[in-house]
Design a protein around this motif. Sequence first.
Motif, PDB file in Angstrom:
ATOM      1  N   ILE A   1      -0.121 -10.549   3.851  1.00 51.01           N
ATOM      2  CA  ILE A   1       0.856  -9.732   4.580  1.00 51.01           C
ATOM      3  C   ILE A   1       0.718  -8.345   3.980  1.00 51.01           C
ATOM      4  CG2 ILE A   1       3.315  -9.305   4.912  1.00 51.01           C
ATOM      5  CD1 ILE A   1       3.708 -12.380   4.581  1.00 51.01           C
ATOM      6  N   ARG A   2       0.653  -7.337   4.828  1.00 48.27           N
ATOM      7  CA  ARG A   2       0.465  -5.968   4.340  1.00 48.27           C
ATOM      8  C   ARG A   2       1.657  -5.103   4.712  1.00 48.27           C
ATOM      9  NH1 ARG A   2      -4.554  -7.753   6.249  1.00 48.27           N
ATOM     10  NH2 ARG A   2      -6.190  -7.623   4.659  1.00 48.27           N
ATOM     11  N   VAL A   3       2.170  -4.387   3.708  1.00 53.41           N
ATOM     12  CA  VAL A   3       3.268  -3.459   3.964  1.00 53.41           C
ATOM     13  C   VAL A   3       2.915  -2.101   3.361  1.00 53.41           C
ATOM     14  CG1 VAL A   3       5.057  -5.249   4.128  1.00 53.41           C
ATOM     15  CG2 VAL A   3       4.607  -4.182   1.927  1.00 53.41           C
ATOM     16  N   LEU A   4       3.432  -1.077   3.991  1.00 59.64           N
ATOM     17  CA  LEU A   4       3.217   0.298   3.543  1.00 59.64           C
ATOM     18  C   LEU A   4       4.510   0.807   2.935  1.00 59.64           C
ATOM     19  CD1 LEU A   4       1.429   2.873   3.501  1.00 59.64           C
ATOM     20  CD2 LEU A   4       2.362   3.407   5.764  1.00 59.64           C
ATOM     21  N   TYR A   5       4.442   1.207   1.668  1.00 60.13           N
ATOM     22  CA  TYR A   5       5.608   1.747   0.975  1.00 60.13           C
ATOM     23  C   TYR A   5       5.554   3.266   1.017  1.00 60.13           C
ATOM     24  CZ  TYR A   5       8.828   3.030  -2.738  1.00 60.13           C
ATOM     25  OH  TYR A   5       9.844   3.601  -3.449  1.00 60.13           O
ATOM     26  N   HIS A   6       6.682   3.855   1.371  1.00 60.16           N
ATOM     27  CA  HIS A   6       6.819   5.316   1.331  1.00 60.16           C
ATOM     28  C   HIS A   6       7.663   5.639   0.101  1.00 60.16           C
ATOM     29  CE1 HIS A   6       5.294   5.607   5.453  1.00 60.16           C
ATOM     30  NE2 HIS A   6       5.999   4.523   5.690  1.00 60.16           N
ATOM     31  N   SER A   7       7.332   6.682  -0.588  1.00 57.79           N
ATOM     32  CA  SER A   7       7.973   6.980  -1.870  1.00 57.79           C
ATOM     33  C   SER A   7       9.477   7.193  -1.769  1.00 57.79           C
ATOM     34  CB  SER A   7       7.317   8.201  -2.509  1.00 57.79           C
ATOM     35  OG  SER A   7       7.445   9.322  -1.663  1.00 57.79           O
ATOM     36  N   TYR A   8      10.022   7.345  -0.591  1.00 55.13           N
ATOM     37  CA  TYR A   8      11.463   7.542  -0.453  1.00 55.13           C
ATOM     38  C   TYR A   8      12.201   6.228  -0.196  1.00 55.13           C
ATOM     39  CZ  TYR A   8       9.827   7.816   4.379  1.00 55.13           C
ATOM     40  OH  TYR A   8       9.197   7.568   5.573  1.00 55.13           O
ATOM     41  N   GLY A   9      11.556   5.082  -0.487  1.00 53.49           N
ATOM     42  CA  GLY A   9      12.225   3.795  -0.417  1.00 53.49           C
ATOM     43  C   GLY A   9      12.127   3.072   0.909  1.00 53.49           C
ATOM     44  N   HIS A  10      11.221   3.482   1.785  1.00 52.10           N
ATOM     45  CA  HIS A  10      11.082   2.833   3.091  1.00 52.10           C
ATOM     46  C   HIS A  10       9.771   2.051   3.156  1.00 52.10           C
ATOM     47  CE1 HIS A  10      11.669   2.131   7.334  1.00 52.10           C
ATOM     48  NE2 HIS A  10      10.431   2.538   7.558  1.00 52.10           N
ATOM     49  N   TYR A  11       9.803   0.932   3.882  1.00 56.82           N
ATOM     50  CA  TYR A  11       8.621   0.111   4.106  1.00 56.82           C
ATOM     51  C   TYR A  11       8.331   0.023   5.601  1.00 56.82           C
ATOM     52  CZ  TYR A  11       9.081  -1.675  -0.674  1.00 56.82           C
ATOM     53  OH  TYR A  11       9.149  -1.797  -2.046  1.00 56.82           O
ATOM     54  N   ASP A  12       7.054   0.058   5.949  1.00 52.02           N
ATOM     55  CA  ASP A  12       6.582  -0.216   7.298  1.00 52.02           C
ATOM     56  C   ASP A  12       5.585  -1.363   7.205  1.00 52.02           C
ATOM     57  OD1 ASP A  12       7.872   1.728   9.009  1.00 52.02           O
ATOM     58  OD2 ASP A  12       6.624   3.271   8.084  1.00 52.02           O
ATOM     59  N   ALA A  13       5.330  -2.018   8.332  1.00 46.69           N
ATOM     60  CA  ALA A  13       4.329  -3.089   8.370  1.00 46.69           C
ATOM     61  C   ALA A  13       2.965  -2.477   8.651  1.00 46.69           C
ATOM     62  CB  ALA A  13       4.691  -4.099   9.459  1.00 46.69           C
TER      63      ALA A  13
ATOM     64  N   TYR B   1       0.840  -1.191   0.000  1.00 46.36           N
ATOM     65  CA  TYR B   1       0.000   0.000   0.000  1.00 46.36           C
ATOM     66  C   TYR B   1       0.874   1.240   0.000  1.00 46.36           C
ATOM     67  CZ  TYR B   1      -3.578  -3.265   1.622  1.00 46.36           C
ATOM     68  OH  TYR B   1      -4.443  -4.312   1.723  1.00 46.36           O
ATOM     69  N   MET B   2       0.263   2.325  -0.426  1.00 48.88           N
ATOM     70  CA  MET B   2       0.905   3.635  -0.382  1.00 48.88           C
ATOM     71  C   MET B   2      -0.172   4.638  -0.009  1.00 48.88           C
ATOM     72  SD  MET B   2       3.324   5.127  -3.363  1.00 48.88           S
ATOM     73  CE  MET B   2       4.464   6.424  -3.031  1.00 48.88           C
ATOM     74  N   LYS B   3       0.210   5.665   0.736  1.00 48.45           N
ATOM     75  CA  LYS B   3      -0.755   6.709   1.096  1.00 48.45           C
ATOM     76  C   LYS B   3      -0.988   7.616  -0.099  1.00 48.45           C
ATOM     77  CE  LYS B   3      -1.025   8.064   5.762  1.00 48.45           C
ATOM     78  NZ  LYS B   3      -0.603   8.997   6.794  1.00 48.45           N
ATOM     79  N   GLY B   4      -2.271   7.910  -0.377  1.00 51.40           N
ATOM     80  CA  GLY B   4      -2.603   8.834  -1.451  1.00 51.40           C
ATOM     81  C   GLY B   4      -2.080  10.224  -1.125  1.00 51.40           C
ATOM     82  N   LYS B   5      -1.526  10.900  -2.114  1.00 45.29           N
ATOM     83  CA  LYS B   5      -0.926  12.224  -1.874  1.00 45.29           C
ATOM     84  C   LYS B   5      -1.946  13.240  -1.382  1.00 45.29           C
ATOM     85  CE  LYS B   5       2.940  11.817  -4.994  1.00 45.29           C
ATOM     86  NZ  LYS B   5       3.671  12.346  -6.115  1.00 45.29           N
ATOM     87  N   ASN B   6      -3.106  13.270  -1.993  1.00 44.73           N
ATOM     88  CA  ASN B   6      -4.106  14.272  -1.628  1.00 44.73           C
ATOM     89  C   ASN B   6      -5.039  13.803  -0.534  1.00 44.73           C
ATOM     90  OD1 ASN B   6      -3.056  16.008  -3.577  1.00 44.73           O
ATOM     91  ND2 ASN B   6      -4.352  15.150  -5.173  1.00 44.73           N
ATOM     92  N   SER B   7      -5.494  12.553  -0.624  1.00 51.14           N
ATOM     93  CA  SER B   7      -6.494  12.066   0.319  1.00 51.14           C
ATOM     94  C   SER B   7      -5.894  11.528   1.605  1.00 51.14           C
ATOM     95  CB  SER B   7      -7.328  10.962  -0.335  1.00 51.14           C
ATOM     96  OG  SER B   7      -6.524   9.816  -0.548  1.00 51.14           O
ATOM     97  N   GLY B   8      -4.664  11.025   1.543  1.00 47.78           N
ATOM     98  CA  GLY B   8      -4.056  10.406   2.713  1.00 47.78           C
ATOM     99  C   GLY B   8      -4.553   8.994   2.955  1.00 47.78           C
TER     100      GLY B   8
END
Length: 162
Positions: A138-150, A113-120
Amino acid sequence: MMPKRETSLGKDPAQFRKICIPGDGRCLFRSVVHGACLRSGNSSPSESHQKELADDLRAKVADEFVKRRADTEWYLEGDFDRYVVHMRQPHIWGGEPELLMASHVLQMPITVYMKGKNSGSLKTIAEYGQEYGKHNPIRVLYHSYGHYDALRNPIGGAESKL
């Protein structure tokens, strides 16, 4: 009380919780093993155990590349053997190819997943290992700067519909 490393992704209590993962070059692998523990009904691993599990997963992912060389060599950048040797190092960032191989190693689906830029709000950007099922990945959150969180569902929360 919520652990310090875990934060809500919004005001709605039914939303996923972000589990902050250290940015030590293992974040993709740490996020995946953390998610695999939660998916299997186990408690969250300690940071040191998470690191051990992440390094073990990294080694198995590199082995999986070798095992599937005929299917994977064409989409890896540069020389295949050099790529695999490079990926075995603990400080090297993983990405899409490693997520695909991790789904095979664990035989579990992984959704990114990634957070939407406008909606969040969270948006699904990739799914791997669908052949192992589609329920409760398994769910991971990708941040556009190359980092992943669970990511995890809130305690007692139903599957979130994104």
